[in-house]
Design a protein around this motif. Sequence first.
Motif, mmCIF file in Angstrom:
data_model
loop_
_atom_site.group_PDB
_atom_site.id
_atom_site.type_symbol
_atom_site.label_atom_id
_atom_site.label_comp_id
_atom_site.label_asym_id
_atom_site.label_seq_id
_atom_site.Cartn_x
_atom_site.Cartn_y
_atom_site.Cartn_z
ATOM 1 N N VAL A 28 0.864 -1.182 0.000
ATOM 2 C CA VAL A 28 0.000 0.000 0.000
ATOM 3 C C VAL A 28 0.899 1.229 0.000
ATOM 4 N N SER A 29 0.553 2.198 -0.827
ATOM 5 C CA SER A 29 1.345 3.417 -0.955
ATOM 6 C C SER A 29 1.309 4.258 0.316
ATOM 7 N N THR A 30 2.451 4.828 0.659
ATOM 8 C CA THR A 30 2.520 5.762 1.790
ATOM 9 C C THR A 30 2.069 7.162 1.379
ATOM 10 N N ALA A 31 1.790 7.364 0.103
ATOM 11 C CA ALA A 31 1.374 8.684 -0.393
ATOM 12 C C ALA A 31 -0.105 8.967 -0.148
ATOM 13 N N ILE A 32 -0.833 7.974 0.340
ATOM 14 C CA ILE A 32 -2.265 8.154 0.584
ATOM 15 C C ILE A 32 -2.539 8.053 2.083
ATOM 16 N N GLU A 33 -3.674 8.592 2.499
ATOM 17 C CA GLU A 33 -4.009 8.532 3.922
ATOM 18 C C GLU A 33 -5.515 8.568 4.112
ATOM 19 N N GLY A 34 -5.921 8.430 5.351
ATOM 20 C CA GLY A 34 -7.329 8.539 5.698
ATOM 21 C C GLY A 34 -8.196 7.468 5.062
ATOM 22 N N GLU A 35 -9.376 7.896 4.624
ATOM 23 C CA GLU A 35 -10.353 6.970 4.058
ATOM 24 C C GLU A 35 -9.819 6.276 2.806
ATOM 25 N N ARG A 36 -9.031 6.982 2.003
ATOM 26 C CA ARG A 36 -8.469 6.369 0.783
ATOM 27 C C ARG A 36 -7.510 5.236 1.147
ATOM 28 N N LYS A 37 -6.679 5.442 2.142
ATOM 29 C CA LYS A 37 -5.740 4.403 2.577
ATOM 30 C C LYS A 37 -6.509 3.180 3.059
#
Length: 90
Positions: free
Chosen positions: A40-49
């Motif tokens: 999983v990419s570290t460039a995303i966060e929150g609900e998208r992650k």
Amino acid sequence: MRIKILGKHWKLRFVREPFGNTPRDGDCDPPTAKSKEIRVSTAIEGERKLAVLIHEMLHAAGWHIDEPFVEQFAEDAARVIHEVGFRETT
């Protein structure tokens, strides 16, 4: 991190590097792979992650499930989990 999905072990990694030539937020090795990983990419966060994590875990659990179902379910589940107040704490 080592996780277990339907009795099979996977290595879960949060990574900075791109996923091959196609920009994606995550990917999953086939369940038949010897050293299986979910990335999983570290460039995303929150609900998208959360949606990406659910999406890739669904692939791990049901490689045969078609992509439109996986995508829609992951987005719906992430939205509901987020709406009821669950948040990442670290």
